[in-house]
Design a protein around this motif. Structure first.
Motif, PDB file in Angstrom:
ATOM      1  N   LYS A   1      47.257  47.987  29.698  1.00 25.94           N
ATOM      2  CA  LYS A   1      46.021  48.045  29.036  1.00 25.94           C
ATOM      3  C   LYS A   1      45.303  46.912  28.651  1.00 25.94           C
ATOM      4  O   LYS A   1      46.217  46.186  27.790  1.00 25.94           O
ATOM      5  CB  LYS A   1      45.935  49.295  27.878  1.00 25.94           C
ATOM      6  N   GLY A   2      44.303  46.737  28.833  1.00 23.95           N
ATOM      7  CA  GLY A   2      43.574  45.504  28.355  1.00 23.95           C
ATOM      8  C   GLY A   2      43.492  44.140  29.015  1.00 23.95           C
ATOM      9  O   GLY A   2      43.140  43.148  28.955  1.00 23.95           O
ATOM     10  N   ASP A   3      44.426  44.188  30.273  1.00 26.75           N
ATOM     11  CA  ASP A   3      44.699  43.063  31.137  1.00 26.75           C
ATOM     12  C   ASP A   3      43.333  42.980  31.907  1.00 26.75           C
ATOM     13  O   ASP A   3      42.696  44.188  32.095  1.00 26.75           O
ATOM     14  CB  ASP A   3      45.698  43.330  32.216  1.00 26.75           C
ATOM     15  N   LYS A   4      42.975  41.664  32.196  1.00 25.37           N
ATOM     16  CA  LYS A   4      41.794  41.330  33.053  1.00 25.37           C
ATOM     17  C   LYS A   4      42.048  40.943  34.437  1.00 25.37           C
ATOM     18  O   LYS A   4      43.012  40.228  34.565  1.00 25.37           O
ATOM     19  CB  LYS A   4      40.903  40.153  32.477  1.00 25.37           C
TER      20      LYS A   4
ATOM     21  N   MET B   1      42.791  51.079  38.850  1.00 29.48           N
ATOM     22  CA  MET B   1      43.739  50.446  38.195  1.00 29.48           C
ATOM     23  C   MET B   1      42.841  50.545  36.472  1.00 29.48           C
ATOM     24  O   MET B   1      43.523  50.700  35.395  1.00 29.48           O
ATOM     25  CB  MET B   1      43.994  49.313  38.326  1.00 29.48           C
ATOM     26  N   MET B   2      41.450  50.387  36.761  1.00 26.86           N
ATOM     27  CA  MET B   2      40.884  50.389  35.464  1.00 26.86           C
ATOM     28  C   MET B   2      40.904  51.895  34.923  1.00 26.86           C
ATOM     29  O   MET B   2      41.384  52.111  33.692  1.00 26.86           O
ATOM     30  CB  MET B   2      39.370  50.236  35.754  1.00 26.86           C
ATOM     31  N   LYS B   3      40.934  52.862  35.742  1.00 28.91           N
ATOM     32  CA  LYS B   3      40.794  54.363  35.534  1.00 28.91           C
ATOM     33  C   LYS B   3      42.288  54.679  34.821  1.00 28.91           C
ATOM     34  O   LYS B   3      42.382  55.144  33.808  1.00 28.91           O
ATOM     35  CB  LYS B   3      40.481  55.211  36.525  1.00 28.91           C
ATOM     36  N   ARG B   4      43.250  54.166  35.613  1.00 31.69           N
ATOM     37  CA  ARG B   4      44.636  54.597  35.187  1.00 31.69           C
ATOM     38  C   ARG B   4      45.242  53.989  34.116  1.00 31.69           C
ATOM     39  O   ARG B   4      45.952  54.745  33.302  1.00 31.69           O
ATOM     40  CB  ARG B   4      45.409  54.304  36.496  1.00 31.69           C
TER      41      ARG B   4
ATOM     42  N   VAL C   1      42.569  48.565  32.461  1.00 31.81           N
ATOM     43  CA  VAL C   1      42.396  46.734  33.070  1.00 31.81           C
ATOM     44  C   VAL C   1      40.771  46.703  33.025  1.00 31.81           C
ATOM     45  O   VAL C   1      40.138  47.835  33.150  1.00 31.81           O
ATOM     46  CB  VAL C   1      43.124  46.602  34.185  1.00 31.81           C
ATOM     47  N   SER C   2      40.308  45.623  32.995  1.00 37.43           N
ATOM     48  CA  SER C   2      38.974  45.470  33.136  1.00 37.43           C
ATOM     49  C   SER C   2      38.818  44.445  34.184  1.00 37.43           C
ATOM     50  O   SER C   2      39.561  44.026  34.596  1.00 37.43           O
ATOM     51  CB  SER C   2      38.276  44.832  31.802  1.00 37.43           C
ATOM     52  N   ILE C   3      37.607  44.515  35.066  1.00 40.03           N
ATOM     53  CA  ILE C   3      37.422  43.721  36.164  1.00 40.03           C
ATOM     54  C   ILE C   3      36.096  42.917  35.678  1.00 40.03           C
ATOM     55  O   ILE C   3      35.030  43.448  35.289  1.00 40.03           O
ATOM     56  CB  ILE C   3      36.983  44.818  37.356  1.00 40.03           C
ATOM     57  N   GLU C   4      36.282  41.526  36.151  1.00 46.01           N
ATOM     58  CA  GLU C   4      35.083  40.740  35.656  1.00 46.01           C
ATOM     59  C   GLU C   4      34.845  40.014  37.034  1.00 46.01           C
ATOM     60  O   GLU C   4      35.881  39.480  37.895  1.00 46.01           O
ATOM     61  CB  GLU C   4      35.345  39.785  34.616  1.00 46.01           C
TER      62      GLU C   4
ATOM     63  N   ASN D   1      43.846  37.184  28.343  1.00 47.37           N
ATOM     64  CA  ASN D   1      43.868  38.671  28.819  1.00 47.37           C
ATOM     65  C   ASN D   1      43.934  38.669  30.354  1.00 47.37           C
ATOM     66  O   ASN D   1      44.207  39.544  31.006  1.00 47.37           O
ATOM     67  CB  ASN D   1      42.892  39.602  28.348  1.00 47.37           C
ATOM     68  N   VAL D   2      43.482  37.520  30.913  1.00 48.94           N
ATOM     69  CA  VAL D   2      43.242  37.322  32.388  1.00 48.94           C
ATOM     70  C   VAL D   2      44.763  37.351  33.067  1.00 48.94           C
ATOM     71  O   VAL D   2      45.687  36.409  32.676  1.00 48.94           O
ATOM     72  CB  VAL D   2      42.428  36.072  32.881  1.00 48.94           C
ATOM     73  N   LYS D   3      45.042  38.026  33.685  1.00 50.04           N
ATOM     74  CA  LYS D   3      46.424  38.490  34.365  1.00 50.04           C
ATOM     75  C   LYS D   3      46.256  37.942  36.150  1.00 50.04           C
ATOM     76  O   LYS D   3      47.398  37.847  36.421  1.00 50.04           O
ATOM     77  CB  LYS D   3      46.760  39.954  34.255  1.00 50.04           C
ATOM     78  N   LEU D   4      45.274  38.401  36.382  1.00 54.71           N
ATOM     79  CA  LEU D   4      45.092  38.295  37.901  1.00 54.71           C
ATOM     80  C   LEU D   4      43.854  37.540  38.299  1.00 54.71           C
ATOM     81  O   LEU D   4      42.768  37.955  37.927  1.00 54.71           O
ATOM     82  CB  LEU D   4      45.390  39.609  38.694  1.00 54.71           C
TER      83      LEU D   4
END
Ligand SMILES: Cc1ncc(COP(=O)(O)O)c(C=O)c1O
Length: 398
Positions: free
Chosen positions: A98-101, A119-122, A125-128, A150-153
């Motif tokens: 939770k909270g990963d971007k 993944m956001m719903k589940r 995570v957030s999407i930018e 927070n950026v993971k990927l």
């Protein structure tokens, strides 16, 4: 550099159609069809598992050949039944919290973006979305400014499904490495078209299709999973191929990328893919890329000379995917694609919901996607432009 006459003689489809739908599925070389037909005939006569053993030396080469093509180790390659399967197997294995971007591109392909949303719903995570630069490709400076703890990927398409743009994946890789962020590339449209060196790019994971610019059969794809990621990733589902059952309460993963495969697969297709990759290596990806760029440039130039045709491709470096619209009220791109097909010209239509963010931003609903490959010719481009011009003319005066 490439012997086009010979290549066309070894591509039976070129006798029947002008194939400008290589971004959909290319025309397979005769050698690819032949090995699959031979295998299937043997399979029907002598049995599936028996022929799987007999041909193992042939199709097992595919790992080493793909490794050679993208400069990695063969143990970093998994074969899948599509680019989406390869991409999903990598993406859903990532241990998000939770909270990963996730940072992604404007031209992201629908299937990938839908997975981010899930993944956001589940997980939360957030999407930018990384803005484009003034050439219409991912803006590397903007990307660097978006990086925080927070950026993971970073997950981007090398070449989008809907245009000639080639994203600056190497410069993005420099940022990913600098900030130690996972880096996943969708190379579905670039493999077999553009030279790809995963060491130089610095990506951790890359997914690709077999049927497009590699000219393999439908139902094939592959995943590159770097050794670094293999050390800690766990596939989201396992079977007796990806793991070994050790005792009543224990199993052990495979140690290589094949832990992202499953046991059952289409051996004929795997053989076809092996021959297709060998064919690409034999011709030389640098020669292929050079020829595609030359033909692409010529094609865009000729199209832009036709009244009412608007070439829509963005990017500093452009590939063999050529997109355009016809700027006449009521002109329907789906109908135009159909009319071209009736004249034995294969193209496809890029639709809004496949790259929703990009198409919405550019106020586009449909574009004709005419994607060329090295076996296409200048004469085919001329014929295409002449027929397109006639169709436009007829529609105006109808
Ligand atoms: C950019 C991109 N990514 C992914 C895919 C999905 O590939 P596949 O249909 O092999 O799963 C496509 C398909 O056209 C694509 O263009």
């Amino acid at each position: 550099m490439l012997d086009i006459a010979r290549i066309r003689a070894e591509t039976p489809g070129t006798e029947h159609v002008i194939h400008f739908n290589n971004a959909g599925a290319s025309l397979m070389p005769a050698s690819v069809c032949h090995i699959m037909q031979t295998y299937l005939a043997d399979e029907s006569k002598f049995g599936g598992y028996e022929m799987e053993d007999k041909y193992a030396c042939d199709y097992d080469k595919v790992y080493q050949l793909l490794a050679q093509l993208i400069n990695c180790k063969s143990k970093e390659i998994a074969i899948t039944d599509s680019a989406t399967t390869a991409w999903d197997r990598a993406f859903y294995a990532l241990p998000f919290r939770k909270g990963d971007k996730i940072l992604t591109s404007i031209t992201e392909y629908a299937s990938n973006y839908i997975a981010y949303l899930q993944m956001m719903k589940r997980i939360g995570v957030s999407i930018e979305v990384i803005p484009n630069d003034r050439n219409g490709q991912i803006c590397v400076e903007a990307l660097e400014k978006m990086i925080d703890e927070n950026v993971k990927l970073i997950s981007v398409s090398h070449i989008p499904t809907n245009g000639g743009l080639v994203n600056p994946v190497e410069a993005i890789g420099t940022i990913a490495r600098k900030y130690n962020v996972w880096y996943l590339i969708d190379a579905c449209q670039s493999i077999g078209q553009v030279p790809i060196d995963v060491q130089q790019i610095g990506c951790d994971m890359l997914s690709a299709s077999g049927r497009k610019f590699l000219r393999g059969p439908r139902g094939t794809g592959f995943l590159f999973m770097s050794e670094k990621m293999l050390k800690f990733l766990e596939p989201f589902c396992l079977d007796l191929h990806s793991a070994e059952w050790k005792s009543q309460n224990e199993y052990e993963f495979r140690k290589d990328a094949r832990m992202f495969e499953i046991s059952e697969c289409n051996i004929a297709a795997k053989l076809g893919l092996t021959y297709a990759v060998q064919n690409t290596l034999d011709l030389g990806i640098e020669h292929i890329w050079q020829r595609i760029q030359q033909l692409g440039e010529l094609f865009r130039k000729k199209l832009s000379m036709i009244d009412c045709v608007l070439v829509q491709d963005l990017g500093q470096i452009k590939c063999g995917i050529v997109t355009f619209t016809v700027e006449i009220d009521g002109m329907d791109m789906v109908k135009l694609c159909k009319q071209l097909r009736e004249r034995k010209i294969n193209t496809s239509v890029a639709v809004r919901h496949h790259t929703l963010i990009d198409m919405t931003a550019r106020n586009l609903n449909h574009m004709i996607r005419a994607s060329i490959h090295y076996f296409n010719t200048e004469e085919e481009i001329d014929t295409f432009c002449r027929i397109l011009q006639d169709l436009i003319h007829t529609s105006v005066f109808m």
